[in-house]
Scaffold this motif. Sequence first.
Motif, mmCIF file in Angstrom:
data_model
loop_
_atom_site.group_PDB
_atom_site.id
_atom_site.type_symbol
_atom_site.label_atom_id
_atom_site.label_comp_id
_atom_site.label_asym_id
_atom_site.label_seq_id
_atom_site.Cartn_x
_atom_site.Cartn_y
_atom_site.Cartn_z
ATOM 1 N N HIS A 44 -32.688 88.703 -3.670
ATOM 2 C CA HIS A 44 -32.015 89.253 -2.487
ATOM 3 C C HIS A 44 -31.113 88.242 -1.777
ATOM 4 O O HIS A 44 -30.933 88.306 -0.574
ATOM 5 C CB HIS A 44 -32.980 89.972 -1.537
ATOM 6 C CG HIS A 44 -34.058 89.109 -0.955
ATOM 7 N ND1 HIS A 44 -35.315 89.018 -1.502
ATOM 8 C CD2 HIS A 44 -34.058 88.325 0.139
ATOM 9 C CE1 HIS A 44 -36.038 88.200 -0.771
ATOM 10 N NE2 HIS A 44 -35.309 87.758 0.225
ATOM 11 N N ALA A 58 -18.190 80.525 -7.330
ATOM 12 C CA ALA A 58 -19.651 80.636 -7.374
ATOM 13 C C ALA A 58 -20.111 81.827 -6.535
ATOM 14 O O ALA A 58 -19.748 81.937 -5.359
ATOM 15 C CB ALA A 58 -20.283 79.344 -6.844
ATOM 16 N N ALA B 32 -18.911 96.551 0.335
ATOM 17 C CA ALA B 32 -17.807 95.583 0.454
ATOM 18 C C ALA B 32 -18.243 94.317 -0.295
ATOM 19 O O ALA B 32 -18.296 94.311 -1.512
ATOM 20 C CB ALA B 32 -17.477 95.333 1.910
ATOM 21 N N GLY B 34 -21.195 93.114 -0.368
ATOM 22 C CA GLY B 34 -22.543 93.336 -0.897
ATOM 23 C C GLY B 34 -23.564 92.305 -0.452
ATOM 24 O O GLY B 34 -24.723 92.346 -0.874
ATOM 25 N N VAL B 38 -26.552 94.805 -0.679
ATOM 26 C CA VAL B 38 -27.290 94.729 -1.946
ATOM 27 C C VAL B 38 -28.708 94.165 -1.770
ATOM 28 O O VAL B 38 -29.641 94.684 -2.382
ATOM 29 C CB VAL B 38 -26.465 94.013 -3.044
ATOM 30 C CG1 VAL B 38 -27.217 94.003 -4.365
ATOM 31 C CG2 VAL B 38 -25.113 94.713 -3.226
ATOM 32 N N PRO B 39 -28.917 93.139 -0.907
ATOM 33 C CA PRO B 39 -30.311 92.759 -0.645
ATOM 34 C C PRO B 39 -31.148 93.956 -0.177
ATOM 35 O O PRO B 39 -32.277 94.160 -0.633
ATOM 36 C CB PRO B 39 -30.201 91.702 0.457
ATOM 37 C CG PRO B 39 -28.848 91.103 0.274
ATOM 38 C CD PRO B 39 -27.970 92.219 -0.242
ATOM 39 N N ARG B 79 -14.370 83.620 2.939
ATOM 40 C CA ARG B 79 -13.911 82.343 2.375
ATOM 41 C C ARG B 79 -12.381 82.216 2.443
ATOM 42 O O ARG B 79 -11.850 81.113 2.538
ATOM 43 C CB ARG B 79 -14.389 82.279 0.930
ATOM 44 C CG ARG B 79 -14.221 80.956 0.275
ATOM 45 C CD ARG B 79 -15.488 80.143 0.290
ATOM 46 N NE ARG B 79 -15.281 78.948 -0.502
ATOM 47 C CZ ARG B 79 -15.189 77.730 0.003
ATOM 48 N NH1 ARG B 79 -15.322 77.540 1.290
ATOM 49 N NH2 ARG B 79 -14.992 76.699 -0.780
ATOM 50 N N ARG B 83 -10.359 79.114 4.312
ATOM 51 C CA ARG B 83 -9.388 78.269 3.633
ATOM 52 C C ARG B 83 -7.986 78.399 4.213
ATOM 53 O O ARG B 83 -7.073 77.703 3.784
ATOM 54 C CB ARG B 83 -9.279 78.716 2.162
ATOM 55 C CG ARG B 83 -10.457 78.390 1.297
ATOM 56 C CD ARG B 83 -9.955 78.346 -0.143
ATOM 57 N NE ARG B 83 -11.032 78.349 -1.106
ATOM 58 C CZ ARG B 83 -11.406 79.423 -1.796
ATOM 59 N NH1 ARG B 83 -10.791 80.576 -1.619
ATOM 60 N NH2 ARG B 83 -12.387 79.337 -2.663
ATOM 61 N N HIS B 103 -23.712 80.734 3.318
ATOM 62 C CA HIS B 103 -23.330 79.608 2.465
ATOM 63 C C HIS B 103 -22.019 79.946 1.772
ATOM 64 O O HIS B 103 -21.636 81.101 1.710
ATOM 65 C CB HIS B 103 -24.417 79.373 1.423
ATOM 66 C CG HIS B 103 -25.788 79.444 1.992
ATOM 67 N ND1 HIS B 103 -26.355 78.415 2.688
ATOM 68 C CD2 HIS B 103 -26.694 80.453 2.028
ATOM 69 C CE1 HIS B 103 -27.551 78.771 3.113
ATOM 70 N NE2 HIS B 103 -27.797 80.006 2.728
ATOM 71 N N PHE B 104 -21.343 78.936 1.184
ATOM 72 C CA PHE B 104 -20.015 79.234 0.646
ATOM 73 C C PHE B 104 -20.072 80.265 -0.479
ATOM 74 O O PHE B 104 -19.171 81.077 -0.629
ATOM 75 C CB PHE B 104 -19.256 77.948 0.257
ATOM 76 C CG PHE B 104 -19.471 77.443 -1.141
ATOM 77 C CD1 PHE B 104 -18.650 77.867 -2.182
ATOM 78 C CD2 PHE B 104 -20.470 76.524 -1.417
ATOM 79 C CE1 PHE B 104 -18.834 77.387 -3.479
ATOM 80 C CE2 PHE B 104 -20.662 76.038 -2.705
ATOM 81 C CZ PHE B 104 -19.850 76.474 -3.739
ATOM 82 N N GLN B 105 -21.175 80.272 -1.224
ATOM 83 C CA GLN B 105 -21.303 81.259 -2.299
ATOM 84 C C GLN B 105 -21.369 82.676 -1.716
ATOM 85 O O GLN B 105 -20.927 83.638 -2.351
ATOM 86 C CB GLN B 105 -22.571 80.998 -3.123
ATOM 87 C CG GLN B 105 -22.617 79.632 -3.781
ATOM 88 C CD GLN B 105 -23.194 78.544 -2.880
ATOM 89 O OE1 GLN B 105 -23.238 78.670 -1.658
ATOM 90 N NE2 GLN B 105 -23.643 77.459 -3.487
ATOM 91 N N VAL B 106 -21.956 82.798 -0.523
ATOM 92 C CA VAL B 106 -22.050 84.094 0.164
ATOM 93 C C VAL B 106 -20.678 84.474 0.723
ATOM 94 O O VAL B 106 -20.228 85.615 0.603
ATOM 95 C CB VAL B 106 -23.121 84.023 1.283
ATOM 96 C CG1 VAL B 106 -23.077 85.251 2.181
ATOM 97 C CG2 VAL B 106 -24.509 83.850 0.675
ATOM 98 N N ASN B 108 -17.860 83.578 -0.483
ATOM 99 C CA ASN B 108 -16.960 83.915 -1.589
ATOM 100 C C ASN B 108 -16.898 85.430 -1.805
ATOM 101 O O ASN B 108 -15.940 85.943 -2.362
ATOM 102 C CB ASN B 108 -17.441 83.258 -2.893
ATOM 103 C CG ASN B 108 -16.902 81.842 -3.064
ATOM 104 O OD1 ASN B 108 -15.920 81.473 -2.448
ATOM 105 N ND2 ASN B 108 -17.540 81.051 -3.921
ATOM 106 N N ARG B 109 -17.937 86.140 -1.401
ATOM 107 C CA ARG B 109 -17.977 87.600 -1.550
ATOM 108 C C ARG B 109 -17.905 88.333 -0.205
ATOM 109 O O ARG B 109 -17.271 89.374 -0.087
ATOM 110 C CB ARG B 109 -19.276 88.044 -2.253
ATOM 111 C CG ARG B 109 -19.414 87.645 -3.685
ATOM 112 C CD ARG B 109 -18.372 88.256 -4.609
ATOM 113 N NE ARG B 109 -18.387 89.709 -4.662
ATOM 114 C CZ ARG B 109 -17.458 90.447 -5.264
ATOM 115 N NH1 ARG B 109 -16.432 89.854 -5.840
ATOM 116 N NH2 ARG B 109 -17.527 91.753 -5.285
ATOM 117 N N GLU B 190 -29.146 75.053 7.457
ATOM 118 C CA GLU B 190 -27.718 75.281 7.318
ATOM 119 C C GLU B 190 -27.483 76.619 6.612
ATOM 120 O O GLU B 190 -28.066 76.898 5.569
ATOM 121 C CB GLU B 190 -27.110 74.143 6.486
ATOM 122 C CG GLU B 190 -25.715 74.417 6.035
ATOM 123 C CD GLU B 190 -24.742 73.314 6.397
ATOM 124 O OE1 GLU B 190 -25.172 72.204 6.731
ATOM 125 O OE2 GLU B 190 -23.531 73.597 6.342
ATOM 126 N N GLY B 191 -26.642 77.469 7.214
ATOM 127 C CA GLY B 191 -26.310 78.740 6.566
ATOM 128 C C GLY B 191 -27.221 79.892 6.936
ATOM 129 O O GLY B 191 -26.923 81.036 6.632
#
Lengths: 161, 292
Positions: A44, A58, B32, B34, B38-39, B79, B83, B103-106, B108-109, B190-191
């Motif tokens: 999740h 990523a 959008a 997710g 999605v979680p 993201r 930027r 976090h940046f991975q989160v 990114n979407r 953090e995050g």
Amino acid sequence: MAQVALRLKVNGVEHEALVEPRLTLADFLRTDLGLTGTHLGCEHGVCGACTVLLDGEAVRSCLLFAVQTEGHEVITIEGMAQGEELHPIQEAFWEQHGLQCGFCTPGFILSAYNLLQENAQPSEEEIQAAISGNLCRCTGYQSIVASVKAAAEKLQLQRES
Amino acid sequence: MKPAVFDYHAPAIVQEAVELLQRYGEDATVLAGGQSLVPLMNLRLSRPGHVVDLNGVPELDYLTVDGEGIVVGATTRQRTLERSDTVRDLCPLLWRAMPLVGHFQVRNRGTVGGSLAHADPASELPAVALVLQAEVGVVGPTGRRDVKAEDFFIDAYTTALDSAEIVEHVRFPSLPGGTGTAILEVARREGDFAMAGVAASLTLDPEGLCSSARLALFGVGPTPVRVIKAERILEGRAITEELVGEAAAMAVQDLDPSSDVHASAAYRKRVAGVLVRRAIAEALARATGEQT
Ligand SMILES: Cc1cc2nc3c(=O)[nH]c(=O)nc-3n(C[C@H](O)[C@H](O)[C@H](O)COP(=O)(O)OP(=O)(O)OC[C@H]3O[C@@H](n4cnc5c(N)ncnc54)[C@H](O)[C@@H]3O)c2cc1C
Ligand code: FES
Ligand code: FES
């Protein structure tokens, strides 16, 4: 249940499949393609173990449905090494003891990959922020930060030569 | 497989998305980034029968500047804002808020529209929207309307959107000269979502008096909370350390945060007071040009 046709590229190879919309990308990679290097910790969005690169960025593969990757390109941990030769980031993790049990490692390596692509020489703080979305229950993170630093140096040398 | 069965729809234009939502009513959900939906679906806390994916609607993904401010399409990734030099220069509060969102991975979407529509009480963007007097552009079966941020957030996870409406864009008006902004929060890691946070904007007139103050707290109530009484203390006056303390005390006086596993109500309130004090000081330093 209605299945949907899917075409995507994974680690440079085109794949076609029929999938249920509710199949996550993580499950598709693991069960349909047998790429079990993508690990599932929480499913999740919290642990980052399932991190893959989607068109070079990523992302958490447990929060994407496979159908959403139609026409896109995915890179998993299996796509990092060139044959027998480890990717410099993998090498750095190995040399700096950036892993113990290794469960979290694929996620850290792909997060580090995205970080180092955007920022070739990250500070310690920037590394910490970039890996904050990946949980490790073994190492205590110090050796992971050292691994990412070492990876940055290796990639720099590679670029220079 | 974790989520319950659903039918997947990938519209190519906004109109088609709205029609799908209208056709399937309460059984349909917009997807959008997710990163929140999605979680919930994986945990089966959310079990939509129809998922309408906005990721293939190019007209929702943009960032433009006009004379009045910046306009961000709903599916623009967090993201992308992080930027963007345009966002940094024209809407620094929004830019500074970005690294605080997961976090940046989160990021990114995760999308801007998704953050607002999800309306998590602890999320940063709703508070930023409130402070900047943003307008949410909404489209639905009966056409388009603009909803002011102050009218958009109704309750925890509840907005002014009807079930067949989608967020199309968000407009962040430009700030007048002499304005400084700040956003601060305290989170476990953090995050993580904030246990308490505050977004602030202060405008000084040529004499150095505060002509306008806007403060919104998050993580301390069901929606972001604008603290008008505290703003009034600052407005029309030269901001001194004493005045900042007074405003901070007023800001948390009427707060009624809840206790949960992350923090007790008393802790949240205490932290919020300290953060308000620091955020006003930081915004002031930026308004006077002492700090960038
Ligand atoms: C580990 C983790 C940490 C996080 N930390 C934070 C944090 O600190 N702060 C924070 O703010 N968020 C945080 N998030 C949430 C993240 O920022 C999400 O991106 C955001 O809340 C929702 O945006 P989304 O685009 O992912 O929306 P989705 O998950 O796709 O959708 C969320 C909800 O909004 C609706 N929706 C989405 N877009 C629209 C639209 N255009 N019109 C109408 N309805 C729409 C959906 O139907 C759904 O109900 C975190 C998420 C994770 C996984
Ligand atoms: S398995 Fe995807 S974030 Fe944990
Ligand atoms: S090495 Fe075991 S979880 Fe990270």
